[in-house]
Design an enzyme around this catalytic site. Structure first.
Site, short mmCIF file in Angstrom:
data_model
loop_
_atom_site.label_atom_id
_atom_site.label_comp_id
_atom_site.label_asym_id
_atom_site.label_seq_id
_atom_site.Cartn_x
_atom_site.Cartn_y
_atom_site.Cartn_z
N GLU A 355 7.47 -27.46 -46.71
CA GLU A 355 6.96 -26.62 -45.63
C GLU A 355 8.09 -25.80 -45.01
OE1 GLU A 355 3.33 -27.66 -42.94
OE2 GLU A 355 5.11 -28.12 -41.73
N HIS A 386 7.28 -47.66 -63.99
CA HIS A 386 6.14 -47.98 -64.84
C HIS A 386 5.08 -46.89 -64.78
CE1 HIS A 386 7.55 -52.08 -65.76
NE2 HIS A 386 8.12 -51.99 -64.56
N LYS A 514 -6.53 -22.18 -42.84
CA LYS A 514 -7.19 -22.56 -41.58
C LYS A 514 -8.12 -21.45 -41.10
CE LYS A 514 -3.48 -23.78 -39.15
NZ LYS A 514 -2.63 -24.37 -38.10
#
Length: 549
Positions: A355, A386, A514
């Site tokens: 960001e 793993h 937004k």
């Protein structure tokens, strides 16, 4: 701060020439040429943190040339500008002063000719008093019972940092149970509160403006849930506090503004855990441990602002990152903490880095012609071994990695920690030095295999090595050392942004989604099909409408 295109500097051009001689250099050869390479390419911070950057594809000449880039791009001046309160976040006309929040030396720091430290200290005093009351049981809920559970409602910087820290420092937690709600998905708040008792639950609503959509949606749902049991709206004030600056909206919600903890526009969200946003940390760990967290960060701040660039740990890590991203074309970095308590650390700096430096225009508004922020990802070891380490060891993409581990475990069960750390040490060795075809064949021969049996499988067991890593070994994960570690990464990110000529402390990239969501939300209220968007978005919305009943 200087607005300099780094790719136009003499230092950058010199690095391009140097890269031509370095691109095929093997880490194994660097160690062979300098057996004591570790002592030249590592440093210890305050006897609490060892940073080993020797297993990188760098030489002393590489660092000299990278440091010349930092000098030419004005890193020293940029550091001074941030610490002095200059408004280096120019797109929002704001200073950038998370360092003031942990300024334990209490030296004056001015913004608009006003020292911010008295206000910072006043909020810290208010936080301490509140923590003492809640932790000590003096603060009672509406039935007269003490608080047992605290729910922090926030998103982004109002959630990721406090959650990461309270998890990382869980061995220091007190009797209070801490919960975090961020996602506007109703499942998050529903699952969090379903087993809680309204009479003993305290909510912290973390939103500077008190208008953040996700946070306020969750806060109103929490309030509704509370009032179903409590009934009287006057009781809200005993069970909700605010981390905000919007006193009017806080009061309208039903929160006593005496229990509103403010912070300032020079505190960026992803750097806000040091502020009132860290109230959940202080409640969970006790205010004394919150102060130790601040002290550790302040110690790293002092190192960053006062240490020459060639010994400056955040600067060195930043330069090595730029070297890989811009010259080798290595676009990602993995953060791999070998400590289960640190399981949210990579996610925290995924936001912190991406960001901050995920920008494609420079400080003058021009599209850049070079790489800016890397992709950050990671998981705790040994789990990652793993899952994705296969690609890190033998894939076609080179992923520089930061390995982080404590020398002392908070849970010294039998030989668990020795096994964990043996993997920590082994992985960086394997990534750097690999395993040759010859070594594979010798292993098979020692096991009694014939050359014919070896031939078809040997290529798959070869490790090329030459995969770069940093190792950060902490003495122990404590509030102090964690504070220093977080600040190390913060300043690395800042240094990279300063060199790359981008604005690290704004985040305009989150706005468009937004805006469009606010436009789409009313369209979802009716069942009628819509056609106001492109065919894909229309199709998705209309299918959602047909399936939701």
């Amino acid at each position: 701060m200087k607005d300099i295109n780094p790719s136009h500097t003499a230092a950058w051009k010199a690095l391009q020439q140097h890269f031509a001689t370095m691109k095929d250099v093997q880490i194994s050869d660097l160690f062979a040429q300098e057996p004591e390479r570790f002592s030249s390419f590592s440093a210890t911070f305050n006897d609490q943190m060892l940073v080993d950057y020797s297993k990188n594809r760098i030489t002393a000449e590489t660092l000299t040339r990278l440091l010349a880039l930092a000098e030419e791009c004005g890193v020293k001046e940029a550091i001074a500008a941030m610490f002095s309160g200059e408004k280096i976040n120019r797109t929002e006309d704001r200073a950038v002063l998370h360092v003031a929040l942990r300024n334990r030396s209490n030296t004056p720091i001015n913004v608009d000719d006003k020292d911010v430290m008295p206000d910072v200290n006043a909020v810290l005093v208010k936080m301490k008093q509140f923590c003492d009351r809640v932790i000590g049981g003096e603060w009672k809920g509406y039935t007269g019972r003490i608080i047992t559970d605290i729910v922090n409602i926030g998103i982004g910087g109002s959630d990721l940092g406090p959650y990461m820290v309270t998890e990382a420092l869980r061995p220091y937690k007190n009797h209070l149970n801490m919960h975090y709600v961020s996602n506007v998905d109703g499942t998050h708040i529903a699952e969090t509160i379903k087993d809680l008792d309204p009479a003993t639950t305290l909510f912290l609503v973390a939103s500077k403006t008190f208008t953040t959509q996700e946070t306020m949606t969750n806060a109103h749902s929490a309030r509704d849930w509370f009032l179903k049991t409590a009934g009287d709206e006057q009781h809200v004030a005993r069970h909700f506090a605010a981390l905000s600056t919007n006193a009017k909206a806080v009061a309208e919600f039903g929160i006593d503004t005496e229990n509103m903890f403010e912070f300032w526009d020079w505190v960026g969200g992803r750097y806000s855990l040091w502020s009132a946003i860290g109230l959940s940390i202080a409640l969970s760990l006790g205010f004394d441990n919150f102060e130790k967290l601040l002290s550790g960060a302040h110690a790293m701040d002092h190192h960053f602002v006062s240490t020459p660039l060639d010994k400056n740990l955040p600067v060195l890590l930043a330069l090595i990152g730029i070297w890989y991203n811009n010259f080798f074309g290595m676009e990602t970095e993995a953060i791999l903490p070998y400590d289960q308590y640190m399981h949210r650390f990579a996610a925290y700096f995924q936001q912190g880095n991406m960001e901050s430096n995920g920008k494609y225009v420079d400080r003058e508004g021009h599209p850049v012609s070079y790489q800016t922020g890397p992709i950050i990802w990671g998981e705790p070891g040994t789990n990652g071994q793993h899952s994705f380490y296969q690609l890190i060891h033998q894939g076609t993409k080179i992923v520089p990695c930061d390995f982080i581990a404590p020398a002392i475990s908070h849970n010294p069960l039998t030989d668990h920690h020795a096994k964990l750390l043996s993997n920590f040490f082994a992985q960086t060795e394997a990534l750097a030095f690999g395993k040759s075809r010859e070594a594979v064949e010798q292993e098979f021969s020692a096991a009694g295999k014939s050359p014919d049996q070896v031939q078809h499988v040997a290529p798959f067991k070869v490790f090329e090595g030459n995969r770069p890593t940093n190792s950060i070994l902490l003495r122990e994960i404590t509030p102090y050392s964690l504070g220093a570690l977080i600040a190390l990464y913060e300043h690395k990110i800042f240094t990279q942004g300063a060199i790359l000529n981008i604005y690290t402390f704004d985040q305009w990239g989150v706005e468009l989604g937004k805006q469009l969501a606010n436009r789409i939300l009313p369209e979802l209220a009716q069942d009628n099909p819509i056609d106001a968007h492109d065919s894909s978005t229309n199709g998705l919305i209309n299918r959602y409408k047909s399936w939701r009943h």
